[in-house]
Design an enzyme around this catalytic site. Sequence first.
Site, PDB file in Angstrom:
ATOM      1  N   SER A   1       0.658  -1.134  -0.025  1.00 54.13           N
ATOM      2  CA  SER A   1      -0.110   0.003   0.108  1.00 54.13           C
ATOM      3  C   SER A   1       0.913   1.071  -0.126  1.00 54.13           C
ATOM      4  CB  SER A   1      -0.861   0.147   1.227  1.00 54.13           C
ATOM      5  OG  SER A   1      -2.049   0.991   0.952  1.00 54.13           O
TER       6      SER A   1
ATOM      7  N   ASP B   1      -2.290   6.233  -4.112  1.00 51.01           N
ATOM      8  CA  ASP B   1      -1.153   5.348  -3.662  1.00 51.01           C
ATOM      9  C   ASP B   1      -0.564   4.386  -4.511  1.00 51.01           C
ATOM     10  OD1 ASP B   1      -3.405   3.696  -2.937  1.00 51.01           O
ATOM     11  OD2 ASP B   1      -2.683   3.198  -0.940  1.00 51.01           O
TER      12      ASP B   1
ATOM     13  N   ASP C   1      -1.334   1.081  -4.618  1.00 46.66           N
ATOM     14  CA  ASP C   1      -2.316   0.030  -4.882  1.00 46.66           C
ATOM     15  C   ASP C   1      -3.519   0.494  -5.182  1.00 46.66           C
ATOM     16  OD1 ASP C   1      -2.634   0.485  -2.190  1.00 46.66           O
ATOM     17  OD2 ASP C   1      -3.569  -1.381  -1.866  1.00 46.66           O
TER      18      ASP C   1
ATOM     19  N   ASP D   1      -6.085   2.052  -3.542  1.00 53.48           N
ATOM     20  CA  ASP D   1      -7.147   2.182  -2.832  1.00 53.48           C
ATOM     21  C   ASP D   1      -7.405   3.443  -2.012  1.00 53.48           C
ATOM     22  OD1 ASP D   1      -5.036   1.782  -0.906  1.00 53.48           O
ATOM     23  OD2 ASP D   1      -5.971  -0.089   0.041  1.00 53.48           O
TER      24      ASP D   1
END
Length: 460
Positions: free
Chosen positions: A102, A246, A248, A250
């Site tokens: 993340s 970010d 990833d 999310d």
Amino acid sequence: MTLIKSISGIRGTIGGRTGDTLNPLDIVKFTTAYATFIPRKTGRIVVGRDGRLSGHMVRDVVCGTLVGMGFDVLDIGYASTPTTELAVRMNGADGGIIITASHNPRQWNALKLLNSEGEFLTAADGAEVLAIAEKEDFQYAEVDNLGHVTIDDSFDDRHVQSVLDLKLVDVEAIKKAGFKVCVDSINSVGGLILPKLLDKLGVSYKFLNGEVTGDFAHNPEPLEKNLQGIMDEMKTGKYDLGIVVDPDVDRLAFICEDGKMFGEEYTLVSVADYVLSQTVGNTVSNLSSTRALRDVTEKHGGKYAAAAVGEVNVTTKMKEVNAVIGGEGNGGVIYPESHYGRDALVGIALFLTSLAKKGCTVSELRKTFPEYQIAKNRIDLTPETDVDAILVKVKEMFAQDNSAQVNDIDGVKIDFADRWVHLRKSNTEPIIRVYSEAQTMEMADELGKKLMQVVYDMQK
């Protein structure tokens, strides 16, 4: 070197000694434990990864381990966290593993574990996986029962289409608005999927750090202190909106047309305001999120509820109170009409729809929401730090204070009439997070620093 096992998955720095970091042997152990735990129905597991430097190595170990456990692997390659979550459901798989740390820096990676609904494992299920891992009593498949790997890169397009199909996403209104945006996708998978979304929405764009190298151009957490590049680009006056995700995809942050931060806490607030204007219902965010969501929810006739930090805690509470939207103040939007997971693509599409329908600038939209400021501080931990004892002492300090309400479902949160402060051990880093909110940043930071000094005094 660090290895963290929590509700947010198995996360650690790459390299170093076994048991201390995220290295091949530990990846095998935890992947095997997950494959042992997950109920086997179709015998398929989805694997997706962000653009990190270590992603290919971790992917090879994870896929090989799953094959050795007799599972067929659907490898969807470079994929955002929400894309992987949706792929599990779309494919009818038994579960999924997302290879991403993340917002953590480049030396980190992680295994995020999903159930057959494409949602994160509950705390109880995660604890069972960890218990299985510690026993290391594993049974691998014999040669005739080994699994196979299938590669399928179609899920970005399927994810984008699912966003376009949402009832509250007005594609034509967005196209008519003719938005121009600047995007910082921080050298990861956002640089692959976001152009596909923006093209379908008729939005013109420029990408910063759009190449998927995994060698992040700056600290990948989408906070103001890390985003000077795109903020300066926005000040040229060429764009209506700045978009930051970010690694990833999310978490989602917006930047106003004048180069000022919209405020990551207000990503969810603004999207929720639009959704609630169209759909009566309740909302949920975690304890460390702004009060502005509560205010907006009540304005629209709904009820707000708070959950412990961690996406699965938020989604659990959302299901409990039948929330129509929820998420986390770090820029995480969870919209059940799509799926129970933070999804920057859903957030972007709903935000652009709201902006198009209102016909205002981003800075004008920001002024329509209640004004709060959150100070986000941290206390770095040492192996000797007894976090639980510290939190108990802080709770005891305020238990008799009639002007404060104390909540201990996740660390300790102290609510005053006009401000709050929340101390909790991070799920993703070896730190205590100290978040505080008030009407001005100075007041918020003062409250946070006051509680930090209390902790420092306890450690003497």
